[in-house]
Scaffold this motif. Structure first.
Motif, mmCIF file in Angstrom:
data_model
loop_
_atom_site.group_PDB
_atom_site.id
_atom_site.type_symbol
_atom_site.label_atom_id
_atom_site.label_comp_id
_atom_site.label_asym_id
_atom_site.label_seq_id
_atom_site.Cartn_x
_atom_site.Cartn_y
_atom_site.Cartn_z
ATOM 1 N N GLY A 102 -48.396 12.510 19.725
ATOM 2 C CA GLY A 102 -49.450 12.500 20.622
ATOM 3 C C GLY A 102 -49.713 13.658 21.339
ATOM 4 N N ILE A 103 -50.565 13.808 22.659
ATOM 5 C CA ILE A 103 -50.562 15.136 22.848
ATOM 6 C C ILE A 103 -49.255 15.407 24.287
ATOM 7 C CG2 ILE A 103 -53.126 15.245 22.629
ATOM 8 C CD1 ILE A 103 -53.270 14.419 25.947
ATOM 9 N N SER A 125 -50.126 19.867 25.472
ATOM 10 C CA SER A 125 -50.383 19.218 26.789
ATOM 11 C C SER A 125 -50.517 20.705 26.985
ATOM 12 C CB SER A 125 -50.905 18.712 27.389
ATOM 13 O OG SER A 125 -51.225 17.238 26.424
ATOM 14 N N ALA A 139 -62.267 11.965 25.833
ATOM 15 C CA ALA A 139 -61.198 12.360 24.769
ATOM 16 C C ALA A 139 -62.539 11.674 23.663
ATOM 17 C CB ALA A 139 -60.082 11.461 25.295
ATOM 18 N N VAL A 154 -56.353 4.073 26.475
ATOM 19 C CA VAL A 154 -55.966 6.301 26.535
ATOM 20 C C VAL A 154 -54.926 6.384 25.112
ATOM 21 C CG1 VAL A 154 -54.843 7.335 27.702
ATOM 22 C CG2 VAL A 154 -56.391 6.016 28.728
ATOM 23 N N THR A 157 -56.721 6.822 21.613
ATOM 24 C CA THR A 157 -57.305 7.694 22.039
ATOM 25 C C THR A 157 -55.754 9.189 21.773
ATOM 26 O OG1 THR A 157 -58.709 6.984 23.516
ATOM 27 C CG2 THR A 157 -59.224 8.733 22.956
ATOM 28 N N LEU A 158 -55.542 8.611 22.699
ATOM 29 C CA LEU A 158 -54.811 10.029 22.582
ATOM 30 C C LEU A 158 -53.107 10.458 21.881
ATOM 31 C CD1 LEU A 158 -54.206 10.772 26.682
ATOM 32 C CD2 LEU A 158 -55.931 11.569 24.374
ATOM 33 N N LYS A 159 -52.630 9.322 21.212
ATOM 34 C CA LYS A 159 -51.811 9.329 19.720
ATOM 35 C C LYS A 159 -52.600 9.373 18.907
ATOM 36 C CE LYS A 159 -48.266 6.325 19.895
ATOM 37 N NZ LYS A 159 -47.195 5.657 19.827
ATOM 38 N N LEU A 168 -60.433 17.363 24.398
ATOM 39 C CA LEU A 168 -60.631 16.880 26.184
ATOM 40 C C LEU A 168 -61.602 17.877 27.038
ATOM 41 C CD1 LEU A 168 -56.970 16.927 26.624
ATOM 42 C CD2 LEU A 168 -58.218 15.130 25.199
ATOM 43 N N ARG A 185 -52.206 17.616 18.447
ATOM 44 C CA ARG A 185 -51.111 16.599 17.939
ATOM 45 C C ARG A 185 -49.740 17.122 17.476
ATOM 46 N NH1 ARG A 185 -56.065 13.036 16.845
ATOM 47 N NH2 ARG A 185 -56.354 11.860 19.053
#
Length: 538
Positions: A102-103, A125, A139, A154, A157-159, A168, A185
């Motif tokens: 992920g992020i 990140s 995102a 969330v 979307t982020l993973k 982002l 990622r």
């Protein structure tokens, strides 16, 4: 992904009850199971599913029915054998692997907007400059604000797979600027070592929350950090650790035990015995050691506690552990789903099995936490009526139902914990702590963790921020409760500024387990509790 959150013990108790069920450990290569021969049993199951497919009054998904059937079948065997559907395999293996893709942020939805608690050190990140307090507004062209936003939105979307990118739209409250950043990622660690700090000039503290593939290296790093800081003695906290990999338990024990000392042995149904012993390269094989356990310490935690106790390596203090003495082997089915099947029992070096009866699982755990009618204190103080075993130096220890500590830390009979929970809920302390940090982030920018621990005070002004609507309620309680409440407020602020480690350090001086550990270490001798225990069984 589920981020670690600081919560009060009443919630932690319930969470751990679920966590122990899934917190199994296994140390075998995954096996592919191919059913090549038709048997009467297989034909019967296939025939039943065909009847349901073609004859049942309603259209049903027989795949889901089969999943339920397999789960129920394994549950009948024991509480730890389990079925994992193919679509849940990746998620269940993240904590065992010790990382996810992920992020790399801890987050919360604050005032309907995705807000960064912190960027994980070394993660994707952090590398692009995302900082605590930043807002993520968009995102991957998906809105990250609004009343309908949920944590699962969330996460979805982020993973994503390592190497993929996500755009982002950011807002930075500290300087009022906006920008669009692209994050690549990658692998993000799920740390096993949650907390490391020096309690005093010579005492180090380390808390382990799981046993994963990365635990051995993390624990080694933590010991090096404490040694460098001057630690000559260690408080090792395994409270509420539900377990994990058997190999990780071996690596952790190896750091603490002498060469060739037994860690654990296992037996299968044929009685074949596999013995695991320590090597000679441990970083802390000699210094004074206290290990903390409670009713939430299970499986791999109990292996380490049993090894420390049976080898007379250090003190085990706290409350009786959960009582899981079974080993699961993971097997992969043809469709990618998996089962974790109990294939062995494990025994501590003295020969103890600490497995408790299956029918006692839920009730005994809740009783040890104090959630039952009757005398919970008497329950905790009762010695198990079963066989006595002997440690390396001849001390009596007991099998069955968990690891019995050398020195007990009894349940809180003053009800201070319940009162604190009540006041914390009344003041919405978790949300208020994040809001306070967010409102004062510019001021905290110049304050490092050491300065925060030594100099920051929870003044009346700070308390007014948290409890302005409940001032009369606070007046009902004595100075001790108010002192504990201020310490809890500081711990929450520390968590949102510096992480879990700061929470424990800020509240550690009021922790009865740590206070008892320091007493044992400072006395540097046999405690009255242990003498009393020995006299009861002689």
């Amino acid at each position: 992904m589920k981020y670690s959150r600081i919560i009060f013990p009443i919630f932690l108790s319930i969470a751990m009850l679920a966590g122990i069920v899934i917190g199994v450990f296994f140390d075998f290569p995954a096996k592919s199971v191919a059913l090549t021969e038709s048997t009467q049993r297989e034909n019967k199951l296939r025939q039943i599913l065909n009847y349901i497919d073609f004859e049942y009054v309603d259209n049903l998904n027989t795949d889901s029915i089969l999943d339920i059937t397999i789960s129920d079948l394994l549950r009948k065997l024991d509480p730890h054998s389990a079925y994992i559907p193919q679509d849940q395999v990746a998620a269940t293996e993240e904590t065992i692997k010790g990382s996810f893709e992920g992020i790399g942020i801890e987050f919360r939805i604050f005032k309907d907007t995705l807000t960064v608690i912190r960027a994980i050190e070394g993660g994707p990140s952090e590398k692009v400059g995302i900082r605590a307090g930043d807002r993520i507004l968009m995102a991957a062209d998906r809105q990250m604000f609004g009343e309908e936003l949920r944590n699962k939105d969330v996460i979805e979307t982020l993973k994503g797979e390592s190497g993929t990118r996500v755009s982002l739209a950011m807002y930075h409250p500290l300087d009022g600027t906006k920008e669009v950043v692209t994050v690549k990622r990658g692998e993000v660690p799920i740390n096993s070592v949650q907390t490391v700090f020096m309690v005093d000039d010579s005492t180090g503290y380390v808390k382990l929350v799981r046993f994963s593939a990365t635990t051995g290296k993390e624990f080694n790093k933590a010991l090096k950090q404490l040694r460098k800081a001057g630690a000559e003695r260690i408080i090792f906290d395994l409270r509420d650790n539900p377990g994990g990999l058997l190999s990780a338990a071996r690596e952790v024990s190896d750091e603490l035990l002498g060469n060739d000392e037994m860690i654990v042995f296992t037996k299968n149904r044929e009685g074949d015995k596999n013995v695991v012993k320590a090597g000679s390269s441990g970083l802390f094989q000699d210094g004074p050691l206290v290990l903390l356990i409670n009713e939430g310490s299970a499986s791999a935690s109990e292996i380490v506690a049993g090894a420390i106790q049976d080898n007379d390596r250090g003190w085990v203090i706290g409350r009786k552990s959960f009582g899981k003495g079974l080993v699961q082997e993971e097997m992969t089915l043809n469709d990618g789903s998996k089962i974790r099947l109990t294939t062995r029992r494990y025994y501590t070096p003295s020969g103890r099995s600490i497995q408790k009866p299956f029918e006692d699982y839920d009730q005994s755990y809740l009783q040890r936490k104090g959630y039952h009618d009757g005398d919970s204190q008497a329950l905790n103080d009762t010695l198990p009526a079963n066989k006595i075993y002997r440690t390396l130096n001849g001390r009596p220890v007991f099998g069955g139902g968990g690891i019995e500590p050398d020195v007990k830390v009894n349940l809180d009979t003053s009800r201070a914990g319940v009162i604190l929970y009540h006041l914390a809920a009344l003041g919405n302390i978790d949300n208020k702590a994040f809001a306070y940090v967010d409102d004062h982030r510019a001021e905290f920018e110049s304050l490092n963790r050491k300065d925060f621990m030594q100099a920051f005070e929870v003044t009346d002004t700070v308390m007014h921020y948290f409890f302005s609507n409940n001032a009369d309620e606070l007046k009902k309680y004595d100075e001790n409760i108010n002192t504990l409440l201020r310490a809890r407020v500081k711990a929450y602020l520390g968590y949102y500024l510096y992480g879990n480690s700061a929470f424990q350090e800020a509240y550690g001086q009021y922790d009865p387990f740590i206070k008892e550990a320091l007493r044992i270490l400072n006395e540097n001798g046999e405690s009255p509790e242990l003498k009393e225990l020995e006299s009861m069984v002689e």
